[in-house]
Motif scaffolding. Structure first.
Motif, PDB file in Angstrom:
ATOM      1  N   ALA A 179       0.830  -1.206   0.000  1.00  0.00           N
ATOM      2  CA  ALA A 179       0.000   0.000   0.000  1.00  0.00           C
ATOM      3  C   ALA A 179       0.865   1.256   0.000  1.00  0.00           C
ATOM      4  N   ARG A 180       1.911   1.267   0.806  1.00  0.00           N
ATOM      5  CA  ARG A 180       2.789   2.437   0.851  1.00  0.00           C
ATOM      6  C   ARG A 180       3.514   2.622  -0.476  1.00  0.00           C
ATOM      7  N   PHE A 181       3.983   1.532  -1.072  1.00  0.00           N
ATOM      8  CA  PHE A 181       4.657   1.649  -2.362  1.00  0.00           C
ATOM      9  C   PHE A 181       3.734   2.252  -3.418  1.00  0.00           C
ATOM     10  N   VAL A 182       2.513   1.741  -3.500  1.00  0.00           N
ATOM     11  CA  VAL A 182       1.568   2.236  -4.507  1.00  0.00           C
ATOM     12  C   VAL A 182       1.307   3.731  -4.310  1.00  0.00           C
ATOM     13  N   LEU A 183       1.094   4.147  -3.077  1.00  0.00           N
ATOM     14  CA  LEU A 183       0.786   5.545  -2.814  1.00  0.00           C
ATOM     15  C   LEU A 183       1.993   6.452  -3.053  1.00  0.00           C
ATOM     16  N   GLU A 184       3.176   6.001  -2.638  1.00  0.00           N
ATOM     17  CA  GLU A 184       4.367   6.830  -2.819  1.00  0.00           C
ATOM     18  C   GLU A 184       4.774   6.943  -4.281  1.00  0.00           C
ATOM     19  N   SER A 185       4.558   5.903  -5.050  1.00  0.00           N
ATOM     20  CA  SER A 185       4.979   5.917  -6.452  1.00  0.00           C
ATOM     21  C   SER A 185       3.994   6.636  -7.359  1.00  0.00           C
ATOM     22  N   SER A 186       2.748   6.771  -6.916  1.00  0.00           N
ATOM     23  CA  SER A 186       1.736   7.402  -7.767  1.00  0.00           C
ATOM     24  C   SER A 186       2.044   8.888  -7.934  1.00  0.00           C
ATOM     25  N   GLY A 187       2.138   9.329  -9.140  1.00  0.00           N
ATOM     26  CA  GLY A 187       2.366  10.741  -9.413  1.00  0.00           C
ATOM     27  C   GLY A 187       3.803  11.187  -9.369  1.00  0.00           C
ATOM     28  N   LEU A 188       4.704  10.329  -8.891  1.00  0.00           N
ATOM     29  CA  LEU A 188       6.098  10.762  -8.737  1.00  0.00           C
ATOM     30  C   LEU A 188       6.775  10.967 -10.088  1.00  0.00           C
ATOM     31  N   ALA A 189       6.531  10.052 -11.019  1.00  0.00           N
ATOM     32  CA  ALA A 189       7.182  10.153 -12.330  1.00  0.00           C
ATOM     33  C   ALA A 189       6.805  11.433 -13.062  1.00  0.00           C
ATOM     34  N   GLU A 190       5.574  11.888 -12.894  1.00  0.00           N
ATOM     35  CA  GLU A 190       5.113  13.050 -13.647  1.00  0.00           C
ATOM     36  C   GLU A 190       5.731  14.366 -13.168  1.00  0.00           C
ATOM     37  N   VAL A 191       6.307  14.372 -11.971  1.00  0.00           N
ATOM     38  CA  VAL A 191       6.960  15.601 -11.476  1.00  0.00           C
ATOM     39  C   VAL A 191       8.455  15.372 -11.263  1.00  0.00           C
TER      40      VAL A 191
END
Length: 215
Positions: free
Chosen positions: A90-102
């Motif tokens: 759960a933490r991985f999914v939340l932390e990785s979401s949106g990171l690539a776009e910024v």
């Protein structure tokens, strides 16, 4: 009074104070798994009422640091391997979401702040203070999820914070690693985040959370 990394100093109520002491003892293995926690002796030790102790124990139960067994009592516990895996995923999914776009705009500042968080983690490690490492770990990963610039995702991620102490204590016990190794794993994650390729960083983050053999 206790210092919170993101909120400064805050005053604690009696139940919060008892909770903080017991939490630190559990995380630092002064109270290992299986240790019974009995209200009356604890109330006498802390000079508080049983109601205060009961409130502290409820919070520890929410954090999955203790287990209350009907007709048997309250005991220090460890998260199951399945629960650890689910929380990490759960933490991985939340932390990785949106990171690539910024990534291009956020990476440099993020690495600096992550490095500062690991310095704090190392200081806690030097004192053999797992509770301090957990606080620094929470700040380290908060920086990652905040960098994604999605406040609602950060809010969802924060609901998992209460379990992180139990998760880390259980993971260290199960994997047979020490606090220094836990710090080193975060240092290696920073190395990946220094790369300009966001895919490299996200792969490293996934391994950090989901591959217990990844050092």
């Amino acid at each position: 009074m206790v210092k919170n990394a993101s909120q400064g100093f805050r005053h604690l109520s009696l139940p919060e104070s008892v909770h903080e002491v017991l939490r630190s003892r559990i995380l630092n293995n002064e109270l290992p798994a299986g240790t019974p926690l009995v209200e009356i002796p604890l109330a006498e030790e802390f000079g508080v009422s049983r109601t205060t102790v009961r409130a502290a124990l409820r919070e520890l139960q929410t954090e999955r640091l203790i287990e209350v067994l009907p007709r048997r009592g309250t005991f220090v516990t460890r998260m199951s391997a399945e629960d650890v895996t689910e929380a990490c995923y759960a933490r991985f999914v939340l932390e990785s979401s949106g990171l690539a776009e910024v990534w291009e705009s956020a990476r440099a500042a993020l690495v600096i702040d992550m490095t500062d968080a690991v310095r704090v983690m190392q200081l806690a490690c030097d004192k053999e203070d797992l509770a301090g490492i957990v606080e620094a770990d929470t700040e380290f990963h908060r920086l990652i999820v905040q960098a994604g610039n999605h406040p609602r995702i950060v809010e969802m991620w924060s609901t998992l914070n209460g379990q992180m102490g139990a998760l880390m204590r259980s993971s260290l016990d199960r994997q047979g690693i020490d606090m220094a190794e836990a710090v080193q794993r975060h240092t290696k994650l920073i190395t990946a985040f220094r790369r300009k390729d966001s895919a490299v960083a996200l792969t490293a983050l996934r391994l950090h959370y989901l591959d217990p053999t990844h050092g």
